[in-house]
Design a protein around this motif. Structure first.
Motif, PDB file in Angstrom:
ATOM      1  N   ILE A  19       0.837  -1.197   0.000  1.00  0.00           N
ATOM      2  CA  ILE A  19       0.000   0.000   0.000  1.00  0.00           C
ATOM      3  C   ILE A  19       0.874   1.250   0.000  1.00  0.00           C
ATOM      4  O   ILE A  19       0.610   2.208  -0.736  1.00  0.00           O
ATOM      5  N   SER A  20       1.923   1.234   0.801  1.00  0.00           N
ATOM      6  CA  SER A  20       2.848   2.378   0.828  1.00  0.00           C
ATOM      7  C   SER A  20       3.470   2.602  -0.545  1.00  0.00           C
ATOM      8  O   SER A  20       3.583   3.749  -1.012  1.00  0.00           O
ATOM      9  N   ALA A  21       3.871   1.496  -1.187  1.00  0.00           N
ATOM     10  CA  ALA A  21       4.513   1.603  -2.502  1.00  0.00           C
ATOM     11  C   ALA A  21       3.550   2.131  -3.558  1.00  0.00           C
ATOM     12  O   ALA A  21       3.976   2.723  -4.551  1.00  0.00           O
ATOM     13  N   ALA A  22       2.246   1.908  -3.333  1.00  0.00           N
ATOM     14  CA  ALA A  22       1.244   2.340  -4.317  1.00  0.00           C
ATOM     15  C   ALA A  22       0.903   3.823  -4.201  1.00  0.00           C
ATOM     16  O   ALA A  22       0.250   4.383  -5.079  1.00  0.00           O
ATOM     17  N   ILE A  23       1.313   4.461  -3.108  1.00  0.00           N
ATOM     18  CA  ILE A  23       1.037   5.892  -2.938  1.00  0.00           C
ATOM     19  C   ILE A  23       1.966   6.686  -3.845  1.00  0.00           C
ATOM     20  O   ILE A  23       3.193   6.573  -3.762  1.00  0.00           O
ATOM     21  N   GLY A  24       1.364   7.453  -4.728  1.00  0.00           N
ATOM     22  CA  GLY A  24       2.152   8.217  -5.692  1.00  0.00           C
ATOM     23  C   GLY A  24       1.532   9.565  -5.963  1.00  0.00           C
ATOM     24  O   GLY A  24       0.605  10.009  -5.252  1.00  0.00           O
ATOM     25  N   PRO A  25       1.971  10.246  -7.003  1.00  0.00           N
ATOM     26  CA  PRO A  25       1.470  11.593  -7.310  1.00  0.00           C
ATOM     27  C   PRO A  25      -0.015  11.636  -7.640  1.00  0.00           C
ATOM     28  O   PRO A  25      -0.640  12.699  -7.538  1.00  0.00           O
ATOM     29  N   THR A  76      -2.293   9.765  -6.073  1.00  0.00           N
ATOM     30  CA  THR A  76      -3.056   9.284  -4.922  1.00  0.00           C
ATOM     31  C   THR A  76      -3.703  10.446  -4.181  1.00  0.00           C
ATOM     32  O   THR A  76      -3.049  11.449  -3.880  1.00  0.00           O
ATOM     33  N   GLY A  77      -4.998  10.268  -3.877  1.00  0.00           N
ATOM     34  CA  GLY A  77      -5.720  11.291  -3.129  1.00  0.00           C
ATOM     35  C   GLY A  77      -5.923  10.950  -1.670  1.00  0.00           C
ATOM     36  O   GLY A  77      -6.091  11.838  -0.830  1.00  0.00           O
ATOM     37  N   ALA A  78      -5.908   9.645  -1.345  1.00  0.00           N
ATOM     38  CA  ALA A  78      -6.127   9.218   0.033  1.00  0.00           C
ATOM     39  C   ALA A  78      -5.887   7.719   0.151  1.00  0.00           C
ATOM     40  O   ALA A  78      -5.821   7.003  -0.855  1.00  0.00           O
ATOM     41  N   VAL A  79      -5.787   7.266   1.398  1.00  0.00           N
ATOM     42  CA  VAL A  79      -5.654   5.840   1.712  1.00  0.00           C
ATOM     43  C   VAL A  79      -6.773   5.467   2.677  1.00  0.00           C
ATOM     44  O   VAL A  79      -7.103   6.242   3.588  1.00  0.00           O
ATOM     45  N   TYR A  80      -7.366   4.291   2.472  1.00  0.00           N
ATOM     46  CA  TYR A  80      -8.417   3.795   3.374  1.00  0.00           C
ATOM     47  C   TYR A  80      -7.974   2.466   3.982  1.00  0.00           C
ATOM     48  O   TYR A  80      -7.607   1.532   3.259  1.00  0.00           O
ATOM     49  N   ILE A  81      -8.040   2.387   5.327  1.00  0.00           N
ATOM     50  CA  ILE A  81      -7.685   1.176   6.066  1.00  0.00           C
ATOM     51  C   ILE A  81      -8.810   0.858   7.049  1.00  0.00           C
ATOM     52  O   ILE A  81      -9.196   1.718   7.850  1.00  0.00           O
ATOM     53  N   CYS A  82      -9.334  -0.348   6.999  1.00  0.00           N
ATOM     54  CA  CYS A  82     -10.328  -0.810   7.972  1.00  0.00           C
ATOM     55  C   CYS A  82      -9.608  -1.734   8.953  1.00  0.00           C
ATOM     56  O   CYS A  82      -9.105  -2.788   8.566  1.00  0.00           O
ATOM     57  N   ASN A  83      -9.554  -1.339  10.219  1.00  0.00           N
ATOM     58  CA  ASN A  83      -8.774  -2.090  11.208  1.00  0.00           C
ATOM     59  C   ASN A  83      -9.538  -2.211  12.533  1.00  0.00           C
ATOM     60  O   ASN A  83      -9.767  -1.199  13.199  1.00  0.00           O
ATOM     61  N   PRO A  84      -9.935  -3.445  12.898  1.00  0.00           N
ATOM     62  CA  PRO A  84      -9.827  -4.733  12.214  1.00  0.00           C
ATOM     63  C   PRO A  84     -10.558  -4.714  10.869  1.00  0.00           C
ATOM     64  O   PRO A  84     -11.565  -4.027  10.721  1.00  0.00           O
TER      65      PRO A  84
END
Length: 392
Positions: A173-179, A181-189
């Protein structure tokens, strides 16, 4: 603003309980509605609840991630006292609830967004990203609230595969963040796998990712996790990072039918989401019940134990059936390999009076999520699954 020690957040002072949500004795009619909570009273914190009558022929709902044990007796009592005021809009209550949450979470009240459950926050965030521009990076096989709305609005969603053990691949997921990218979504758990991210690893991820893009952490099930409260990520919001943490009262607080949730985030982001038009006024009784629930710490501890015991029963069921499942689940459900098509399994289970998830996550057509139910419902589910799965 300093983020207080989370032990104090679990047991907040009663001095801030809104007068609208007063607590007194339950009436006989109201008491009959209370689902089972076997805690004894502790310093007047809660009252013993009655166990609902068991109908062996009733449909066992094992598909909705609800809390089958029912809400806090204090919440029911508070709602019963408020029935004569339902002609009034809930704006004052919303403000009082937001202030209570802000104090608990160690943020400013302007950083609290109160909604009817957490789903509107997920949708509003999707709209926010769409307006700002950019893709959303998330994981495959996760809760669809953000990705679904984003894709409907034309936003591209980048799905990164799970690890071999069905956990989040934070490196990918970190590697996929690029120019773009607008946001990241994580559901935890994570829903549906139940897997959590080790707190130190998640904190390192958020620290890095939030320097690039906003990071949304959906903590709908964190209250039930073994890592609670270590897995709570509100410290990043309090520190001024572009991080959004969402919570719901539909799960551990058993208010799925009353609809109450909230998100904490930067104040400018909260204001932007309010302007999307997706956030209607919050329901009156939900706010009353929510504030009472937050003060019922005996109920909270009791529900944690019940949910943990419930998922242990589901794990025992999977082991007895000889079926693989996502290891170490931390929500109120398990994610199990059926060895057969999940929709076919769901149809056959429904014939036997048990409702489970069908073809919802297409990536794994032979896996399904099964949720915690009352003991007799889990037994009914176990017996039905045993009949079906041994026949294939």
């Amino acid at each position: 603003m300093k983020n207080p020690d989370y032990d104090s957040l679990i047991s907040p002072s009663r001095r801030n309980l809104m007068k609208f949500a007063g607590v007194g004795a339950l009436g006989a009619a109201t008491a009959s509605l209370v689902a089972c909570s076997e805690s004894a009273s502790a310093a007047g914190t809660t009252a013993a609840a009655t166990t609902p009558a068991i109908d062996p022929n009733a449909l066992a709902i094992m598909s909705a991630n609800e809390n089958p044990y029912g809400p806090s007796p204090m919440a029911i009592e508070a709602m019963s006292k408020e029935l004569n005021n339902l002609n009034r809009y809930a704006y004052p209550l919303t403000q009082a609830f937001a202030a209570k949450i802000a104090e608990r979470e160690g943020v400013a009240v302007e950083q609290v967004l109160v909604t009817n459950g957490s789903s509107p926050i997920l949708a509003a965030f999707s709209d926010y990203v769409n307006v700002k521009g950019g893709e959303i990076v998330t994981s495959a096989i996760t809760y669809e609230g953000v990705p679904r709305v984003a894709e409907q609005a034309g936003t591209k969603v980048v799905y990164m595969p799970l690890t071999q053990d069905l956990g989040y691949d934070l490196e990918a997921i970190s590697a996929a963040i690029g120019p773009n990218t607008g946001a990241v979504y994580i559901c935890n758990p994570n829903n549906p796998t139940g897997r959590t991210i080790e707190p130190a690893k998640l904190k390192a991820f958020i620290e890095d990712a939030s320097n690039k893009v906003p990071v949304f952490i959906d903590e709908a099930y964190m209250d039930m996790a073994d890592d609670f409260p270590a897995g709570v990520m509100t410290e990043f919001v309090a520190a001024g990072k572009p991080v959004i943490v969402a919570r719901t009262f539909s799960k551990i607080y058993a208010m799925a039918g009353q609809r109450l949730g909230y998100g904490i985030m930067p104040a400018d982001m909260a204001m932007a989401m309010r302007k999307t038009g997706r956030l209607s006024s919050v329901n009156h009784l939900g706010l009353v019940a929510g504030m009472a629930s937050l003060d019922d710490t005996v109920y909270f501890d009791d529900m944690r134990l019940k949910m943990i015991k419930g998922r242990e029963k589901l794990i025992a069921m999977a082991n007895d059936l000889g079926r693989p499942y996502a290891a170490n689940p931390q929500g109120n459900f398990i994610y199990m390999d059926l060895g057969m098509n999940n929709q076919e399994f769901a149809d056959k289970m429904l014939e036997k009076g048990v409702k489970v998830v069908g073809s919802r996550w297409s990536e794994k057509p032979e896996w399904t999520r099964i949720c915690v139910g009352l003991d007799h419902e889990i037994e009914k589910c176990h017996a039905a699954a045993k009949q079906i799965l041994t026949a294939i």
